[in-house]
Design an enzyme around this catalytic site. Structure first.
Site, short mmCIF file in Angstrom:
data_model
loop_
_atom_site.label_atom_id
_atom_site.label_comp_id
_atom_site.label_asym_id
_atom_site.label_seq_id
_atom_site.Cartn_x
_atom_site.Cartn_y
_atom_site.Cartn_z
N TYR A 89 0.81 -1.21 0.00
CA TYR A 89 0.00 0.00 0.00
C TYR A 89 0.84 1.26 0.00
O TYR A 89 0.57 2.23 0.72
CB TYR A 89 -0.92 0.02 1.22
CG TYR A 89 -1.87 -1.15 1.36
CD1 TYR A 89 -2.24 -1.92 0.25
CD2 TYR A 89 -2.39 -1.49 2.60
CE1 TYR A 89 -3.11 -2.99 0.39
CE2 TYR A 89 -3.27 -2.56 2.74
CZ TYR A 89 -3.62 -3.31 1.63
OH TYR A 89 -4.47 -4.38 1.77
N HIS B 164 0.06 -11.93 1.40
CA HIS B 164 -0.79 -11.02 0.65
C HIS B 164 -1.13 -11.55 -0.74
O HIS B 164 -0.25 -11.81 -1.55
CB HIS B 164 -0.08 -9.67 0.52
CG HIS B 164 -0.98 -8.52 0.19
ND1 HIS B 164 -0.57 -7.21 0.27
CD2 HIS B 164 -2.28 -8.49 -0.23
CE1 HIS B 164 -1.58 -6.43 -0.07
NE2 HIS B 164 -2.61 -7.18 -0.40
#
Length: 455
Positions: free
Chosen positions: A82, A150
């Site tokens: 992110y 992830h």
């Protein structure tokens, strides 16, 4: 004028005191079950990135994090993928006020490993170690409460297993991690991976985070191939992230930040969502209000089998609330993401109202300094939202429960492997941290595959 009445928090706010630790213990390898301490409302910081905002450094991230803490939120979700999110969150948690009032053991930090960029994934043990060390540094902490692999659908089961084994080694030998899980989009892949890890290691995952799979548009996470399968695989907690479908379920459409339109939803689905938004407008409601309340409220019960008894956020400044105060049962866990203080305030009002409607809600509302009929209003509001939700689903028609492809059929992992030199993944962020002249970035300067979504 909106039909929803304005809700006001209690006018009495006690002086802030040092917050109590989350009751975690570890003895001889036996840890407190994640499902007994993880807060059921988690603040997601994927919005602290350029895919959702033109310039995340221009956001009041410190104010947002501090406000979330004062309203009772005790868990934050982030990822190295992110962009500057980990650094922004870490800096917000490192302010003198937060350090003094909210000790590190009074909240949870959740982050991820494995996804390096839109086209690069590295689940090797060496990269896992490197990623964990970097996250600890960015987040100004000496341990991480929960670490996910992830977007597991982009790599092989063998790669996922290697990463899980290394994360658990770090947990057991170094004490830098407390819980280990996976995250991703395709429901069937999450189930396959959870079962494989249990079969190969004899130990179930602590958490499996799904995103955009329990919303007004897609509810497959609540089905037998979703939470029931994960429960059967021994998974302790299944957080539902992105209840707005990565911003799809909004009147203004999907969010477009500095990197342009990244959302994978096809144009025909977006058109159906616009019609659903018009339908809500006709009933003096906003699509996003119905969507967020529906997802949060329904998942509390539908996700309870893999939920948690952690203390919920009260939604009222400096009002501490325990799980016993709202019925004492496990609550389905949700992850919310906001970019502005007004979004956080509105979300917390909705959450407070949802809590008012739970078992024992009449007394809970009074204890919280709320209207004596808040429980009744909450229950009636739930019925109204359910009616509109059914109308939205009728309009979506064939697009209800639709899931986009992830990864795209042509995806190739561009990460170098097999002894090749791996370059450092830390490319400069679009705006320097703490820049006094933060400005929106030109999306044309950056090339990102739009079919690879951000969580």
């Amino acid at each position: 004028m909106a039909s929803t009445p304005t809700e006001h928090p209690s006018t009495t706010s006690p002086f802030p005191t040092r917050q109590k630790p989350i009751p975690y213990t570890e003895h001889n390898g036996h840890r407190t079950q994640l499902s007994s301490i993880l807060p059921p409302l988690i603040f997601g910081t994927a919005t602290f990135n350029h895919q959702y905002n033109s310039d995340p450094f221009a956001l009041d991230t410190t104010g947002l994090v501090t406000s979330a803490l004062t309203h009772g939120i005790r868990a934050f979700d982030t990822s190295p993928y992110y962009g500057p999110s980990e650094q922004l969150l870490g800096d917000a948690l490192a302010t003198p006020f937060v350090r003094e009032t909210f000790p590190r053991d009074s909240y949870c930090i959740l982050t991820k490993v494995g996804r390096v960029s839109a086209q690069e994934f590295d689940y090797s043990a060496s990269w896992v170690r490197r990623s964990i060390a970097r996250s600890l540094e960015r987040l100004h902490t000496n341990y991480l409460d929960l670490v996910y692999c992830h977007d597991v659908e982009f790599v092989s089961p063998t790669e996922v297993l290697e990463a899980i084994r290394e994360l658990r080694r770090i947990r057991d030998e170094e004490g830098k991690i407390r819980y280990v899980g996976i995250s991703g989009y395709p429901i069937e892949v999450l189930g396959d991976m959870a079962e494989m890890i249990l079969r190969e290691t004899g130990e179930p995952l602590d958490a499996v985070q799904s995103y955009a799979n329990f919303t007004l548009q897609n509810q497959t996470l609540a089905g037998p191939q979703g939470i029931q399968r994960l429960y059967n695989a021994g998974v302790s907690v299944v957080p539902n992230a992105s209840p707005l479908g990565m911003g799809l379920l909004r009147r203004q459409g999907v969010p477009v930040g500095a990197m342009g339109d990244f959302h994978p939803a096809p144009s025909t689905l977006r058109s159906a969502v616009r019609h659903a938004s018009d339908f809500c407008d006709q009933h003096s409601e906003k699509l996003e209000v119905i969507a967020i309340r529906y997802a949060l409220e329904e998942w509390i019960s539908l996700g309870s089998s893999c939920g948690s008894k952690g203390d919920p956020a009260s939604g009222i400044p400096w009002k501490q609330e325990s799980n016993d105060d709202v019925g004492g049962t496990k609550l389905g866990v949700s992850v919310i993401g906001v970019s502005k203080s007004e979004e956080l305030e509105k979300t917390m009002l909705v959450w407070r109202s949802i809590l008012d409607g739970l078992e024992g809600g009449e007394q809970t509302a009074l204890q919280a300094g709320r209207w004596y009929r808040a429980w009744e209003w909450s229950r009636n509001r739930r019925k109204a939202v359910q009616i509109l939700a059914e109308g939205v689903q009728e309009i979506l028609g064939p697009w209800f429960d639709f899931a986009w492809e992830s990864p795209d059929s042509g995806f190739v992992n561009q990460r170098k492997k097999d002894g090749e030199v791996v370059e450092e993944a830390d490319a400069p962020w679009l705006t320097p941290a703490a820049s006094p002249e933060a400005k929106p970035c030109d999306a044309a300067e950056f090339s990102v595959e739009k079919e690879l979504p951000l969580r």
